[in-house]
Design an enzyme around this catalytic site. Structure first.
Site, PDB file in Angstrom:
ATOM      1  N   GLU A  74       0.819  -1.220   0.000  1.00 11.53           N
ATOM      2  CA  GLU A  74       0.000   0.000   0.000  1.00 11.53           C
ATOM      3  C   GLU A  74       0.856   1.275   0.000  1.00 11.53           C
ATOM      4  O   GLU A  74       0.421   2.322  -0.483  1.00 11.53           O
ATOM      5  CB  GLU A  74      -0.965   0.022   1.190  1.00 11.53           C
ATOM      6  CG  GLU A  74      -2.095  -1.013   1.098  1.00 11.53           C
ATOM      7  CD  GLU A  74      -1.717  -2.362   1.691  1.00 11.53           C
ATOM      8  OE1 GLU A  74      -0.515  -2.573   2.002  1.00 11.53           O
ATOM      9  OE2 GLU A  74      -2.615  -3.216   1.849  1.00 11.53           O
ATOM     10  N   PHE A 136     -11.213  -6.744  14.624  1.00  6.06           N
ATOM     11  CA  PHE A 136     -10.137  -7.220  13.762  1.00  6.06           C
ATOM     12  C   PHE A 136      -9.814  -6.164  12.705  1.00  6.06           C
ATOM     13  O   PHE A 136     -10.708  -5.670  12.021  1.00  6.06           O
ATOM     14  CB  PHE A 136     -10.552  -8.539  13.081  1.00  6.06           C
ATOM     15  CG  PHE A 136      -9.508  -9.051  12.133  1.00  6.06           C
ATOM     16  CD1 PHE A 136      -8.267  -9.470  12.604  1.00  6.06           C
ATOM     17  CD2 PHE A 136      -9.754  -9.104  10.763  1.00  6.06           C
ATOM     18  CE1 PHE A 136      -7.293  -9.922  11.726  1.00  6.06           C
ATOM     19  CE2 PHE A 136      -8.789  -9.560   9.882  1.00  6.06           C
ATOM     20  CZ  PHE A 136      -7.550  -9.973  10.368  1.00  6.06           C
ATOM     21  N   GLN A 137      -8.578  -5.812  12.616  1.00  7.48           N
ATOM     22  CA  GLN A 137      -8.066  -4.806  11.665  1.00  7.48           C
ATOM     23  C   GLN A 137      -8.701  -3.433  11.856  1.00  7.48           C
ATOM     24  O   GLN A 137      -8.840  -2.666  10.905  1.00  7.48           O
ATOM     25  CB  GLN A 137      -8.212  -5.293  10.221  1.00  7.48           C
ATOM     26  CG  GLN A 137      -7.322  -6.511   9.950  1.00  7.48           C
ATOM     27  CD  GLN A 137      -7.174  -6.854   8.485  1.00  7.48           C
ATOM     28  OE1 GLN A 137      -8.075  -6.600   7.702  1.00  7.48           O
ATOM     29  NE2 GLN A 137      -6.047  -7.451   8.122  1.00  7.48           N
ATOM     30  N   LYS A 186     -17.224  -0.504   6.487  1.00  5.90           N
ATOM     31  CA  LYS A 186     -17.662  -1.528   5.537  1.00  5.90           C
ATOM     32  C   LYS A 186     -19.180  -1.517   5.351  1.00  5.90           C
ATOM     33  O   LYS A 186     -19.675  -1.617   4.224  1.00  5.90           O
ATOM     34  CB  LYS A 186     -17.190  -2.899   6.046  1.00  5.90           C
ATOM     35  CG  LYS A 186     -17.454  -4.025   5.080  1.00  5.90           C
ATOM     36  CD  LYS A 186     -16.770  -5.300   5.531  1.00  5.90           C
ATOM     37  CE  LYS A 186     -16.959  -6.398   4.487  1.00  5.90           C
ATOM     38  NZ  LYS A 186     -16.253  -7.636   4.857  1.00  5.90           N
ATOM     39  N   MET A 495      24.531   8.193   0.913  1.00 11.09           N
ATOM     40  CA  MET A 495      24.491   9.501   1.557  1.00 11.09           C
ATOM     41  C   MET A 495      24.798   9.393   3.055  1.00 11.09           C
ATOM     42  O   MET A 495      25.483  10.253   3.619  1.00 11.09           O
ATOM     43  CB  MET A 495      23.113  10.154   1.340  1.00 11.09           C
ATOM     44  CG  MET A 495      23.016  11.572   1.829  1.00 11.09           C
ATOM     45  SD  MET A 495      24.264  12.629   1.080  1.00 11.09           S
ATOM     46  CE  MET A 495      23.346  13.337  -0.277  1.00 11.09           C
TER      47      MET A 495
HETATM   48  C1  LIG Z   1      12.614   5.658   4.355  1.00  8.12           C
HETATM   49  C2  LIG Z   1      13.927   6.273   4.681  1.00  8.12           C
HETATM   50  N1  LIG Z   1      14.768   5.657   5.550  1.00  8.12           N
HETATM   51  C3  LIG Z   1      15.978   6.203   5.826  1.00  8.12           C
HETATM   52  C4  LIG Z   1      16.366   7.376   5.233  1.00  8.12           C
HETATM   53  C5  LIG Z   1      17.715   7.996   5.558  1.00  8.12           C
HETATM   54  N2  LIG Z   1      18.580   8.043   4.352  1.00  8.12           N
HETATM   55  C6  LIG Z   1      18.709   9.122   3.590  1.00  8.12           C
HETATM   56  S1  LIG Z   1      19.695   8.892   2.279  1.00  8.12           S
HETATM   57  C7  LIG Z   1      20.000   7.303   2.736  1.00  8.12           C
HETATM   58  C8  LIG Z   1      20.915   6.432   1.924  1.00  8.12           C
HETATM   59  C9  LIG Z   1      20.349   6.115   0.585  1.00  8.12           C
HETATM   60  O1  LIG Z   1      21.109   5.069   0.025  1.00  8.12           O
HETATM   61  P1  LIG Z   1      20.860   4.589  -1.449  1.00  8.12           P
HETATM   62  O2  LIG Z   1      19.438   4.379  -1.691  1.00  8.12           O
HETATM   63  O3  LIG Z   1      21.751   3.436  -1.723  1.00  8.12           O
HETATM   64  O4  LIG Z   1      21.286   5.856  -2.319  1.00  8.12           O
HETATM   65  P2  LIG Z   1      22.721   6.588  -2.424  1.00  8.12           P
HETATM   66  O5  LIG Z   1      22.805   7.592  -1.334  1.00  8.12           O
HETATM   67  O6  LIG Z   1      23.794   5.542  -2.309  1.00  8.12           O
HETATM   68  O7  LIG Z   1      22.685   7.236  -3.767  1.00  8.12           O
HETATM   69  C10 LIG Z   1      19.327   6.975   3.917  1.00  8.12           C
HETATM   70  C11 LIG Z   1      19.402   5.671   4.596  1.00  8.12           C
HETATM   71  C12 LIG Z   1      15.437   7.991   4.357  1.00  8.12           C
HETATM   72  N3  LIG Z   1      15.691   9.156   3.766  1.00  8.12           N
HETATM   73  N4  LIG Z   1      14.263   7.403   4.075  1.00  8.12           N
END
Ligand SMILES: Cc1ncc(C[n+]2csc(CCOP(=O)(O)OP(=O)(O)O)c2C)c(N)n1
Length: 589
Positions: A74, A136-137, A186, A495
């Site tokens: 979802e 439920f749910q 529902k 990042m």
């Molecule tokens: C849902 C979610 N969880 C954690 C983060 C924290 N976060 C920001 S950038 C990043 C790393 C992203 O890694 P990747 O998808 O491999 O992309 P890259 O930076 O290597 O291009 C994380 C964990 C986020 N922004 N969103």
């Protein structure tokens, strides 16, 4: 490529369902819901069935014009509706059952809320007699989503449905757009009632975006005109509001008539042609050095439809200290929220520019532009020769003749995609800016592809974010949605690794990330898959993927520890960019 045939299509005869629809006088709540959606121009729903929403799914085959896209999670339904909305300018609609179905929508709704996107979520709820009994749910999805929706409503009787659906679509799109949630028990979906078919509220058609806000006093316009005429180092900062209001032509006239350079925020990218001589680039944490320096030296910032959030301003105390600010913004609560304004023009950006432009006289900013031209322009030079983001993005742009929509995920690749892709058409860059939601790109790109049929759409993700929603490949295969998915594989949550390198003494805690074999993964889903390891393979693979009629998956093996430069350290001022790895220092807890 052939897509698998689906067994369910043979089970339901559309003519049978049409007949039922025409002969019944009283309709179920679920039928009224479908009819109203159709009447309001909705043509696609992204959703997933379950117990409390079964009456709606029972009704759906009677309305074949209302296409239902069965996602695999979802969260993806909410992002797909969001992508559809961003690409079409019309509300995207998602559907989920009660409880876990509804809570799975939450991240998508928060993403839409932060980026002002019109999404309508329809959730099933347990029957009215069961509510409040921990049935439920059962979950209080209205309570859960209250802070991340523009409006939400529990529909308590069938007589409310038609008006509630029209109202939801209207509110989602009106003024500053945002997500709206309708929770439908529902038994209300099963209740019988009449569909009036009348738009009782006399409101504008779906898709229009009436401007809101108080009347702006003429003196505010006069002051803005005076400031624009007399500033010596003016800048235009264009944000998402330019895209939402479609003020592309007006922005261009303002810039070209005055010669004022244009900065585009992350969500303002593609509001102004990338290659235009007046375009400077992106500001903020990963903004170009010359852009941030221009901000710091500017004496007038004309902010169009943006929030001045911390990723743009850096440390507020040190932001643009010599600049006056004209802030044009639809949402009055944004004016003065982060940055003090000299003149606030509350209204739709396009409307405001249309009112302002007749009074704006031609001028030039040649001396100021020459000064900015003299500022250092840092390129992404930390990439060793090879498969650089620039080369990959150039190949993608070339394969689409420069005209495609790029939907990016969150991380280092997002910044490269923002800064290095040569956007040529308005609103061709779509990303999760405010919430920074990893996993956004793949499902959002599905929505974009449905809103822009026949046009090339690329989802660009890191190896982390791609693995958050890669299950949606199955949705694309089942529905024949031809998104091209690019994974920038650096073997890290890049990042976060970069922050660890810069601010945590290179302690790479939980950032190395393993990936499956993406070519085999593509094969398992029956789509084309490519691994690109060197520049030599780039053109052919991108061209082949582009020529593939269905979805395709491309894995780009990029350098593992490349960084995004420049960078303003968190909490730092725009005047203090890091252009290389800083001396090791730890961030205090
Ligand atoms: C849902 C979610 N969880 C954690 C983060 C924290 N976060 C920001 S950038 C990043 C790393 C992203 O890694 P990747 O998808 O491999 O992309 P890259 O930076 O290597 O291009 C994380 C964990 C986020 N922004 N969103």
């Amino acid at each position: 490529m052939l897509f698998p045939r689906l067994p369910f299509t043979v089970h339901c005869s559309r003519s049978f369902f049409r007949e039922t629809r025409m002969t019944s006088e009283l309709l179920t709540g679920a039928q009224i819901l479908c009819r109203t959606l159709l009447d309001e121009g909705v043509d696609v729903l992204f959703g997933y069935p379950g117990g409390a929403i079964m009456p709606l799914y029972h009704a759906l085959p009677e309305y074949p014009e209302l296409r239902h896209v069965l996602v695999r999670h979802e969260q993806a339904a909410a992002h797909a509706a969001d992508g559809y909305a961003r690409a079409s300018g019309r509300a995207g609609v998602c559907v989920a059952t009660s409880g876990p179905g509804a809570t799975n929508l939450v991240t998508g709704l928060a993403t839409a809320h932060m980026d002002s996107t019109p999404v309508v979520a329809i959730t099933g709820q347990v029957a009215r007699s069961m509510m409040g009994r921990d049935a439920f749910q059962e979950t209080d999805i209205i309570g859960i989503t209250q802070p991340i929706t523009k409006h939400s409503r529990l529909i308590e009787d069938v007589v409310e449905i038609e008006e509630a659906v029209r109202e939801a679509l209207y509110i989602a799109q009106e003024g500053r757009p945002g997500p709206v949630l309708l929770d439908v028990p529902k038994d209300v979906q099963n209740q019988r009632g009449r569909w009036t078919g009348g738009r009782t509220d006399g409101r504008a058609d779906r898709g229009s975006r009436p401007s809101a806000g108080p009347t702006v006093p003429p003196t505010a316009f006069e002051e803005a005109v005076r400031l624009i005429a007399s500033a010596e180092r003016p800048l235009i900062m264009a944000g998402h509001g330019v895209v939402l209001s479609g003020a592309y032509a007006e922005l261009r006239v303002l810039a070209e008539r005055t010669g004022i350079p244009v900065i585009t925020t992350l969500l303002g990218i593609s509001a102004f042609p990338e290659a235009h001589p007046l375009h400077l680039g992106m500001p903020g944490m990963h903004g170009e050095v010359h852009v941030n320096r221009a901000i710091q030296q500017s004496d007038l910032i004309i902010g169009l439809g943006l929030r001045f959030d911390d990723r743009v301003t850096g440390n507020l105390a040190g932001f643009a200290r010599s600049a006056k600010l004209i802030h044009v913004e639809l949402d009055a609560s944004e004016i003065g929220k982060n940055v003090p304004v000299t003149v606030g023009l509350v209204g739709d950006v396009r409307d405001m520019l249309c009112r302002l432009l007749p009074a704006i006289l031609p001028r030039s900013c040649d001396a100021w532009r020459q000064e900015i031209d003299g500022f250092t322009r840092l390129r992404e030079e930390n990439f060793q020769a090879g498969l650089s983001p620039q080369a990959i993005l150039d190949a993608i742009s070339e394969s689409a003749g420069g005209d495609c929509t790029i939907v990016s995920d969150v991380g280092q690749h997002q910044m490269w995609v923002a800064k290095l892709f040569p956007y040529q058409r308005p609103n061709s860059h779509i990303t999760s800016g405010g919430l920074g939601t990893m996993g956004f790109a793949v499902p959002a790109a599905m929505g974009v592809a449905l809103a822009r049929p026949g046009e090339p759409v690329w989802a660009i993700s890191g190896d982390g974010g791609f693995q958050m929603n890669m299950q949606e490949i199955a949705t694309m295969v089942q529905e024949g949605i031809p998104v091209k998915m690019a994974v920038f594989n650096n073997g890290y949550l890049g990042m976060v690794r970069q922050w660890q390198q810069f601010f945590h003494g290179r302690r790479y805690s939980a950032t190395p990330i393993w990936s499956p074999d993406y070519v085999k993964l593509a094969e398992a889903y029956g789509i084309a898959g490519y691994r690109i390891e060197s520049v030599d393979e780039l053109q052919d693979a991108v061209a082949a993927a582009s020529a593939t009629p269905g979805p395709a998956l491309l894995e780009f093996m990029i350098e593992q520890e490349a960084n995004v430069f420049p960078m303003i350290p968190p909490g730092g001022s725009l005047s203090e960019p890091i252009e290389g790895e800083p001396a090791i220092r730890m961030v205090p807890a």
